[in-house]
Design a protein around this motif. Structure first.
Motif, PDB file in Angstrom:
ATOM      1  N   LEU A 352     112.565 -63.678  34.733  1.00 43.39           N
ATOM      2  CA  LEU A 352     112.792 -62.345  34.092  1.00 43.39           C
ATOM      3  C   LEU A 352     112.765 -61.291  35.222  1.00 43.39           C
ATOM      4  N   ALA A 353     111.691 -61.305  36.111  1.00 43.59           N
ATOM      5  CA  ALA A 353     111.485 -60.489  37.063  1.00 43.59           C
ATOM      6  C   ALA A 353     112.593 -60.364  38.061  1.00 43.59           C
ATOM      7  N   ILE A 354     113.079 -61.555  38.416  1.00 40.74           N
ATOM      8  CA  ILE A 354     114.303 -61.773  39.319  1.00 40.74           C
ATOM      9  C   ILE A 354     115.644 -60.879  38.616  1.00 40.74           C
ATOM     10  N   LEU A 355     115.829 -61.181  37.305  1.00 37.87           N
ATOM     11  CA  LEU A 355     116.754 -60.255  36.785  1.00 37.87           C
ATOM     12  C   LEU A 355     116.571 -58.707  36.690  1.00 37.87           C
ATOM     13  N   ALA A 356     115.526 -58.415  36.441  1.00 43.57           N
ATOM     14  CA  ALA A 356     115.137 -57.232  36.574  1.00 43.57           C
ATOM     15  C   ALA A 356     115.302 -56.195  37.982  1.00 43.57           C
ATOM     16  N   ALA A 357     114.817 -57.203  39.061  1.00 42.93           N
ATOM     17  CA  ALA A 357     115.221 -56.906  40.365  1.00 42.93           C
ATOM     18  C   ALA A 357     116.717 -56.707  40.631  1.00 42.93           C
ATOM     19  N   MET A 358     117.446 -57.748  40.263  1.00 44.54           N
ATOM     20  CA  MET A 358     118.859 -57.900  40.323  1.00 44.54           C
ATOM     21  C   MET A 358     119.690 -56.504  39.767  1.00 44.54           C
ATOM     22  N   CYS A 359     119.218 -56.417  38.529  1.00 47.03           N
ATOM     23  CA  CYS A 359     119.885 -55.042  37.895  1.00 47.03           C
ATOM     24  C   CYS A 359     119.354 -53.791  38.539  1.00 47.03           C
ATOM     25  N   ALA A 360     118.058 -53.611  39.013  1.00 46.96           N
ATOM     26  CA  ALA A 360     117.679 -52.326  39.660  1.00 46.96           C
ATOM     27  C   ALA A 360     118.236 -52.121  41.174  1.00 46.96           C
ATOM     28  N   VAL A 361     118.505 -53.383  42.038  1.00 51.15           N
ATOM     29  CA  VAL A 361     119.165 -53.302  43.331  1.00 51.15           C
ATOM     30  C   VAL A 361     120.448 -52.841  43.093  1.00 51.15           C
TER      31      VAL A 361
END
Length: 439
Positions: A352-361
């Motif tokens: 889920l952290a990877i998804l959040a980072a992907m969205c934010a970047v």
């Protein structure tokens, strides 16, 4: 002088093209930004203790809601900070604004660290806590626009996604630091000590580290300041006036797109430990250990995702992260309610952290690159701050409230899905900015 940081048209250029100077900008911006977000986020890790100390409403859930609402108050003042400090960053420079935001954050953190409890001074106690959160929110509102603008303006054209991604990486570092300190305290102090004085220690640490961030940032070279542009006197309108006159549609779209990144960051990374502790009655140290992994994953994954955005574009990251978040939200919350073993919880939170980072970047790069230099810090900062206030600041409060009202433990997942859908709308209109020359 600003070392030829910009030309006569106000177009931003890199102040020093040497690899050492660029690495210094990344390091200084990341470390300072991590300190800012650490001070801002540490509150949420001790929301339960703060609620009982300053908001004694008769039961733990009520105190928790009052504490989380105060956490949200900081977000309400982020738009004001982005307006005031963003305009300051566009006029006086990114570096000047970043020094000011760090000073304000240290003051707000000190207030929270040393305020006596409700039992000691009555209603003045929660009032001072709210004041501390206001200063923290005001500071963070100005930090994001100035720091992200400096990263974008210092980057080579083909590496802006990588440079800007360090904005999210710094937030992962902040989450990691906050979780490590929280984990250490919950392991070494008993509940009475943690509730009495132990929760104050992380705020003291954040306050004391701030001078180091100030020292690092003072050594930076400026990348843009409107006051130093030769033709500024012929175009005296402020950044806010120009935003309102020429960039209103971009500001609206840039705000709406924040729904996806804010909700995934604050639900997937920040709220889930609270959910696990309060709703599922998991031991605090287990939930915090999982968040430590989330912080590490965010810090490592964000630059890699920035490199990916330089290869394939910003919009593919933005689309992909939202579609995947919608697909996994309900299954993940359902899995948590089944009380998974520790390794499964860690694995899930890391994903889920990877998804959040992907969205934010994807968000940070798209929004920052779509504003011209003379309004970049204001435009990016205001959009991010309003989006954070609407979709991020009260995400934890809203999720807790929805569970309480509906009795449905999957309510936070529905909130994630709704916000991701909303944030897809601007993606149809925003231009792809990979390899586009900044203006």
């Amino acid at each position: 002088m600003l070392d030829n940081a910009f030309g006569v048209s106000g177009v931003t250029h890199v102040p020093d093209s040497s690899p050492l100077s660029r690495r210094r900008i990344i390091a200084a911006t990341t470390i300072g930004n991590a300190l800012e977000f650490y001070d801002f986020l540490i509150y949420s890790f001790f929301a339960a203790q703060i609620g009982r100390a300053f908001f004694p409403v008769g039961n733990d859930v009520g105190s928790m809601l009052a504490s989380l609402a105060t956490f949200g108050v900081g977000f309400l003042f982020r738009p004001l900070g982005s307006i005031v400090l963003g305009a300051y960053a566009d006029r006086r420079g990114r570096k000047a604004a970043m020094l000011l935001t760090l000073s304000l954050m240290a003051l707000g953190t000190a207030i929270i660290a040393f305020t006596p409890t409700y039992a000691q001074i009555g209603v003045f106690a929660p009032a001072l806590i709210v004041l501390g959160r206001i200063l923290q929110g005001f500071s963070t509102g100005g930090e994001v626009g100035a720091a992200t603008s400096m990263l974008a303006e210092a980057a080579p054209n083909h590496q802006r996604g990588y440079y800007i991604s360090w904005q999210m990486a710094s937030q992962g570092l902040a989450v990691l630091a906050a979780a490590l300190i929280s984990f250490t305290l919950t392991q070494t102090l008993d509940k009475a000590a943690l509730a009495s004085w132990g929760w104050r220690l992380p705020f003291v640490v954040g306050m004391l580290i701030a001078p180091m961030g100030m020292y690092i940032r003072r050594r930076l070279k400026e990348t843009y300041a409107r006051e130093m542009v030769p033709d500024a006197q012929r175009h005296p309108e402020s950044a806010l006036t120009e935003l309102a006159a020429s960039h209103r549609n971009m500001l609206v779209m840039s705000t709406l797109i924040q729904a996806g990144s804010q909700i995934t960051s604050y639900i997937f990374i920040i709220y889930l430990p609270t959910y696990a502790i309060v709703q599922l009655h998991m031991p605090a140290h287990l939930a915090l250990a999982a968040v430590i992994v989330s912080g590490i994953v965010t810090f490592v994954a964000s630059p890699l995702l920035g490199i990916l955005s330089d290869r394939i574009g910003r919009k593919p990251l933005a689309w992909g992260s939202r579609i995947l978040s919608i697909a996994v939200a309900i299954p993940c919350f359902h899995a948590m309610n089944l009380q998974p073993p520790m390794w499964a919880l860690v694995l899930m939170l890391g994903g889920l952290a990877i998804l959040a980072a992907m969205c934010a970047v994807g968000n940070y790069t798209l929004v920052t690159e779509n504003f011209p230099a003379k309004v970049r810090a204001s435009g990016m900062g205001i959009a991010q701050a309003i989006g954070a206030a609407i979709f991020g600041g009260f995400a934890q409060f809203t999720a807790t409230w929805l569970i309480r009202v509906t009795g449905d433990s999957l309510a936070p997942a529905y909130l994630v899905i709704a916000c991701c859908v909303i944030s897809m709308i601007p993606l149809f209109f925003l231009r792809e900015t990979r390899n586009v020359q900044l203006t």
